[in-house]
Design an enzyme around this catalytic site. Sequence first.
Site, PDB file in Angstrom:
ATOM      1  N   SER A 406       5.727   4.822   0.655  1.00  0.00           N
ATOM      2  CA  SER A 406       5.223   3.436   0.945  1.00  0.00           C
ATOM      3  C   SER A 406       4.027   3.230   0.950  1.00  0.00           C
ATOM      4  O   SER A 406       3.190   2.538   1.007  1.00  0.00           O
ATOM      5  CB  SER A 406       6.184   2.686   1.906  1.00  0.00           C
ATOM      6  OG  SER A 406       7.501   2.773   1.700  1.00  0.00           O
ATOM      7  N   GLU A 439       6.577  -0.686  -8.128  1.00  0.00           N
ATOM      8  CA  GLU A 439       5.047  -0.319  -7.873  1.00  0.00           C
ATOM      9  C   GLU A 439       4.961   1.186  -8.559  1.00  0.00           C
ATOM     10  O   GLU A 439       5.555   2.087  -8.196  1.00  0.00           O
ATOM     11  CB  GLU A 439       4.515  -0.391  -6.547  1.00  0.00           C
ATOM     12  CG  GLU A 439       3.989  -1.749  -5.990  1.00  0.00           C
ATOM     13  CD  GLU A 439       3.289  -1.571  -4.711  1.00  0.00           C
ATOM     14  OE1 GLU A 439       2.433  -2.321  -4.616  1.00  0.00           O
ATOM     15  OE2 GLU A 439       3.759  -1.039  -4.038  1.00  0.00           O
TER      16      GLU A 439
END
Length: 697
Positions: A406, A439
């Site tokens: 992340s 992403e």
Amino acid sequence: MSQVIEYEKEGDIAVLSANNPPVNALGVEVRRGLMDGIERAETEGVRAVLIYGRGRTYFAGADIREFGKPPQDPWLPAICDRIEASPLLVVSALHGTALGGGLEVALSCHYRIAVPSTKIGLPEVNLGIIPGAGGTQRLPRVAGVTAALDVITTGRHVQAPEALEMGVLDKVQDGDPREIGLAYARELLAVKAPRRPICDMAKPTPIDFDAAYDAVLRKGRGQLSPAIAVRAVQASCEADDFTAGQARERELFTQLMASDQRKGLIHAFFAERAVSKLPELQGVRPRDLHQIGVIGGGTMGAGIATSALLAGLPVLLLEMSSEAASAAQDRIASNLAGAVKRGKLSPDDQADILRNKLSLAVDYDALSGVDLVIEAVFENMEVKKQVFARLDAVCKKGAILATNTSYLDINEIAQSVSRPHDVVGLHFFSPAHVMKLLEIVVADHTSPEVVATGFALGKRLGKVSVRAGVCDGFIGNRILSAYRTCADHMVLDGASPFQIDVALTRFGFAMGPFAMSDLAGLDIGWAARKRKRAAGQDPRARDSIYADKLCEAGHFGQKTGRGYYVYEKGKRGGQPNPDVLPLIEADRAAQGISPRTFSDEEIVRRYMVAMVNEAARVVGDGVARRPLDVDVTLLYGYGFPRYMGGPLKWSDLQGLPNVLDDIRKWSEQDAYFWQPAPLLVKLEAEDRCFDDLNKER
């Protein structure tokens, strides 16, 4: 005749066939062709007209190339009225999709037949408008107000059998659309069926429209178009006649066309379609994926594995022990059971997936044959590097090594292996089998075909994929860190986490930042804060420790039953944790802060401006290539209200000078946090906006 509407005669039936691939969109040439076709049929002595679409669909809707431009004659409302007024018997044969203006054309015909796989709908509310060619007036007359409101205010697609039950369709039949349409028209002529204009039908029975309006507005979290659609349908019951109802529909349609919400939703519509179109991937062929590996079977790893399995990909899941592997299998089985409950998967398919598509392993050697492996282990650089060292040793040549980190530096991870060109970030959002955002984080040496494979995988998984560069938090979490820091500052200065959450959900967010932290897990943010502090923070940066105290007590949010909120099994949502406010008060006292009152309006404004300012840095630094990449990321991963288009579209609508005025004003109290992003300053000086940058690239 127009080339996009072909005209032919079959005995005493004129056939108008749409030939405007790929979806027979109702552009100006199609509209002119329909008008010309009806008028020609009336002069050639036929008794009926059949309208259908060649190719894969009936009219699937408006031509998106005309969005935002002045309409060209003939307008669709005039086309629909002209078809309905024809003295000939007009029949539509539907297949594929009949959406928006396509359904409005069908409703203007006197009879409708469809193949069983057809889907109909009026999805205009998803673009911030309402049907504007009679849809809100004709649909209630054939389907009733309740059914019409359901279709119009949700924008959902309705399958042909349900549409038949509703009265939207007159017949559902297998076969070629042209042939079943002709047979139906001949059948109607043989029995001397009358013309049946919907405009001549009786007004529908009214309901409590005020209650319906309030319920729809509440459900839409402030989105106006579904609620305004209720008022348009109300006109079908209460206007003096059909023409007056149409006028009311047009009035409301025009109001919405001028609204910021329409501009935001149109922006979101186009941004979603543009986000995966990258010039550097033109002509690049993705690698084949036959089996993927997932390392780690916790909440995130199990969600990633579930997403792949639901997409038909075999998955090999690696855990560190048989017990952990078994627990991971149980999580995946529970996720699949949820898909069965939602009707996305049959029980037989669920059993087949668990039996034949999911494999479990406790030895890295089992990953030797996979085409791509995604690690989803603890968010620690050294742990990640150890995993990648093992993968580098056992994975076959050409296998893609992906990390779901992340925040961590993917360049550093890539430098630890012998094949950095095969390393990419695939940052899923929790729960990974539900959340649509992916992403795709491109490191310095990631090869174009690996990037292309990431996008191909995202498409196969049904994700909206966004390219991101490497930085702390990439696009979404980097911006999140800034606006969450702003929220923490407001808490220190006098607001409560609960007031902030309420203010932002009323504004339109799916969740407030503190409830969202509970959902993601407070330990994730705690780890990020510790890492940043260890790296050394600027002494001017404000800090707080109240959230750390929750984590030190083992309260990580929903997964532990306690965080900012307390969660009880079997109950939806949580209640404010009474331990939180004393922790905040102690933090304030230790820093010598006297709390003040915040209005909800100030909370929202500060939060949004902090988001925009950091988003401008993300674009200026090249982490996001275009402002629309930021907007799509926040829309699909962070609960940003879609009808505002994303934070950078919101800032364009607010006016960049107004946003900068706020930043400069607040910098007088905190010059470190409220530093204007260079790109914001540049755009203001050039009298430009973020959307200008979208058009450049």
